[in-house]
Motif scaffolding. Structure first.
Motif, PDB file in Angstrom:
ATOM      1  N   ALA A  48      77.587  24.884   7.429  1.00 29.79           N
ATOM      2  CA  ALA A  48      78.573  25.072   8.603  1.00 29.79           C
ATOM      3  C   ALA A  48      79.835  26.163   8.176  1.00 29.79           C
ATOM      4  O   ALA A  48      80.418  26.578   8.780  1.00 29.79           O
ATOM      5  CB  ALA A  48      79.252  23.896   8.835  1.00 29.79           C
ATOM      6  N   GLU A  49      79.632  26.513   6.829  1.00 29.31           N
ATOM      7  CA  GLU A  49      80.533  27.311   6.358  1.00 29.31           C
ATOM      8  C   GLU A  49      80.414  28.933   6.723  1.00 29.31           C
ATOM      9  O   GLU A  49      81.232  29.559   6.768  1.00 29.31           O
ATOM     10  CB  GLU A  49      80.635  27.289   4.763  1.00 29.31           C
ATOM     11  CG  GLU A  49      82.075  27.663   4.152  1.00 29.31           C
ATOM     12  CD  GLU A  49      81.766  27.579   2.643  1.00 29.31           C
ATOM     13  OE1 GLU A  49      82.121  28.391   1.682  1.00 29.31           O
ATOM     14  OE2 GLU A  49      81.487  26.378   2.089  1.00 29.31           O
ATOM     15  N   ARG A  50      78.925  28.909   6.685  1.00 25.36           N
ATOM     16  CA  ARG A  50      78.675  30.414   7.251  1.00 25.36           C
ATOM     17  C   ARG A  50      78.020  30.503   8.518  1.00 25.36           C
ATOM     18  O   ARG A  50      77.022  30.242   8.739  1.00 25.36           O
ATOM     19  CB  ARG A  50      77.451  30.783   6.078  1.00 25.36           C
ATOM     20  CG  ARG A  50      77.982  30.962   4.705  1.00 25.36           C
ATOM     21  CD  ARG A  50      76.968  31.657   3.538  1.00 25.36           C
ATOM     22  NE  ARG A  50      75.897  30.372   3.222  1.00 25.36           N
ATOM     23  CZ  ARG A  50      76.097  29.669   2.441  1.00 25.36           C
ATOM     24  NH1 ARG A  50      77.365  29.720   1.695  1.00 25.36           N
ATOM     25  NH2 ARG A  50      75.192  28.546   1.955  1.00 25.36           N
ATOM     26  N   LEU A  51      78.757  30.877   9.443  1.00 22.47           N
ATOM     27  CA  LEU A  51      78.550  31.060  11.109  1.00 22.47           C
ATOM     28  C   LEU A  51      77.780  32.061  11.344  1.00 22.47           C
ATOM     29  O   LEU A  51      76.684  31.973  12.262  1.00 22.47           O
ATOM     30  CB  LEU A  51      79.702  31.126  11.783  1.00 22.47           C
ATOM     31  CG  LEU A  51      80.609  29.842  11.454  1.00 22.47           C
ATOM     32  CD1 LEU A  51      81.819  30.039  12.646  1.00 22.47           C
ATOM     33  CD2 LEU A  51      80.148  28.748  12.048  1.00 22.47           C
TER      34      LEU A  51
END
Lengths: 260, 301
Positions: A48-51
């Motif tokens: 979820a940190e890298r969209l």
């Protein structure tokens, strides 16, 4: 609804080709059915940190088995994550994206620089099937850690340049062209901007039409957000200003239409 | 079950819209999303003339979000009316045109050009873009300027106007009240938060504009807080946005007081995000015995 989609695809193969260079096959018969050489896929992280998706060029299309191959370089946390996946794992992917190369001419000169080499494999394969088409490929590497060279040799006469001179011509891809006196009636290229700039000049001087594939940071990947634009010589018919969308109008542009 | 909400007399079949600048004029995403299902499509900001936007790189990823400095590139209102509007008219959804400008006159020119377009449901006036030097943010950080531009636009607008507010202010309620005072029919918030990212390998700024607008889940708690504060400060409806990725996120905004919500950055991570949020709202209402979405709007006091 259109030809693009986003799905969860199964990884059917993942191997390391060279330092930081990985080859991934995914099963996606819909995308494999319509994909063209020079198009790309957007790969999504599971974190979820890298969209934002990572645009990765298509290296090979196996329409029969409904599979697609990507060869990518680990350049950050996102591609690092992709490289650590295993066969049988799945990955979120959207595509096929972009326009791809237009296959033209009888004497093709392909330029691949670094991580711009992978799309040349599918292109060479398709060009080799065109009746009477002679395929030459010049591959530019940093050093003698070559990748995809042998696979390209199945479809093209391959020339190599390395920055350190440890394999092939010392220098860049255009030095290799000079050394071997290569000529062409159509140029196809993908690689870093300085290389494309050099090829753009070379093509203009030799009056050879050239198709250049660009890379730019992307967000949507489908032409909506206007993040990944490149400068165009003329006012673009879609944007009505002097720029074009790399993800949608490209990534392949005619050398004459863009400013690098 | 009722998911319909009304903003300034305009009915939305559900409270889910797109956020300006993330969805173009709908055409690109129509390959993934049935636009008929959306409460509304909010277009990319349109100016009186084409704008070229900023230099690249225009975006950078950050932890749980992104930063953009597109610079409001747009083809201008004439192209929009001729090309994009006919496309959007094919769908049964509300067309909300986002309007940008450098001067009050620029904004008014766009608004007047749209006055003969009955298919445009509402106008969203962007006074909060952090990525253009003139206009935009100049109106969005000074309550007097915000009130003035609101009243000037309102005088000329045929459609209801939504003022899009910037979070880059000390007290969001002051700006919300200024928009209301100027005659706004609704307010939308938050636009992006001004941020900066340094590329340590290139020893330069990650985006060419040096600063960019931060969006995505990283900013959501700030957005929910500001929507709550604004909704409690004004009587006009509030459209909430800022990092909505899932239905749970959208419901937070609605419970904080938003009559409708906009999905922005999530479209980049998931082109189906708008539809998933719409379906999620219906499922939540069903599972929780909620007959009418209005039971949820502002239910957290």
């Amino acid at each position: 609804m259109g030809e693009k989609r986003k799905v969860r695809a199964v990884i059917t193969g993942l191997t390391k080709l060279a330092e930081d260079i990985f080859s991934m096959w995914i099963e996606e018969s819909f995308m494999a059915g319509s994909a063209k050489a020079g198009q790309f896929l957007a790969l999504y992280s599971d974190s979820a940190e890298r969209l934002l998706p990572r645009p990765i060029s298509i290296c090979e299309i196996d329409r029969e088995k409904g599979r697609l191959r990507m060869v990518f370089r680990v350049a950050g946390a996102g591609t690092e994550e992709f490289s650590q996946k295993k066969e049988g794992d799945s990955i979120s992917v959207m595509g096929p994206l972009g326009n791809g190369y237009a296959l033209k001419g009888k004497k093709a000169l392909l330029f691949g620089g670094g991580i711009g080499i992978p799309p040349m494999l599918e292109l060479a394969k398709e060009l080799a099937q065109e009746p009477g088409c002679e395929v030459q490929a010049v591959l530019g590497y940093r050093d003698s850690r070559l990748f995809l060279k042998e696979e390209l040799e199945a479809y093209a006469r391959v020339y190599v340049s390395t920055e350190d001179g440890s394999a092939g011509t010392k220098g860049n891809v255009l030095d290799a062209v000079k050394e071997h006196g290569l000529t062409a009636d159509m140029i196809y290229a993908c690689g870093p901007k300085p290389m494309l700039k050099g090829i753009q000049k070379f093509a203009e001087a030799c009056h050879i039409p050239a198709q250049l594939s660009l890379e730019e940071k992307m967000a949507c990947g489908i032409g909506a957000c206007l993040a990944c634009v490149c400068e165009s010589k003329e006012t673009d018919s879609h944007s009505h200003v002097k720029n074009k969308r790399v993800c949608k109008d490209g990534p392949v542009f005619s050398a004459e239409e863009i400013v690098l | 079950m009722n998911t319909e909400v009304v903003i300034a007399g305009v009915s939305l079949k559900n409270p889910v819209m797109t956020a300006s600048g993330t969805f173009g004029s709908g055409e690109e995403y129509s390959e993934f999303v049935d636009l008929n299902r959306l409460g509304g499509v909010v277009t990319k900001g349109m100016a009186n003339v084409p704008w070229p936007g900023n230099k690249t790189p225009r975006i950078a990823e950050i932890a749980c979000g992104m930063m953009n400095a597109i610079g409001l590139q747009n083809p201008g209102i004439d192209v929009f009316i001729k090309r994009d509007l006919p496309f959007l008219k094919q769908f049964h959804t509300n067309i909300i045109v986002n309007v940008c400008g450098k001067t009050i006159e620029d904004y008014c020119e766009v608004v007047e050009r749209l006055s003969d377009e009955p298919d445009v449901s509402m106008l969203e006036i962007n006074i909060s873009c952090p990525n253009v030097k003139e206009g935009g943010i100049a109106f969005g950080q000074d309550p007097k300027a915000a009130e003035r531009i609101t009243s000037e636009v309102k005088k000329r607008a045929r459609q209801p106007i939504i003022m899009k507010l910037s979070p880059n202010v000390t007290d969001i309620t002051v700006m919300a009240k200024a928009a209301q005072e100027g005659g706004a029919d609704a307010i939308s918030l938050i636009n992006t938060l001004t941020g900066m990212k340094i590329d340590i390998n290139r020893r330069t700024f990650a985006v060419a504009n040096k600063t960019g607008g931060v969006s995505g889940p990283a900013i959501k708690p700030i957005a929910v807080r500001m929507v709550y504060q604004a909704a409690n400060a004004v009587k006009i409806p509030v459209i909430g946005m800022g990092g909505i990725m899932t239905v749970e996120d959208a419901l937070e905004f609605i419970m904080a007081g938003a009559t409708a919500v906009s999905i922005g950055t999530a479209n980049f991570a998931n082109p189906y995000a708008t539809i998933e949020v719409i379906e999620g709202i219906e499922r939540f209402m069903e599972n929780n015995g909620v007959e009418d979405i209005h039971e949820l709007i502002g239910c957290v006091k």
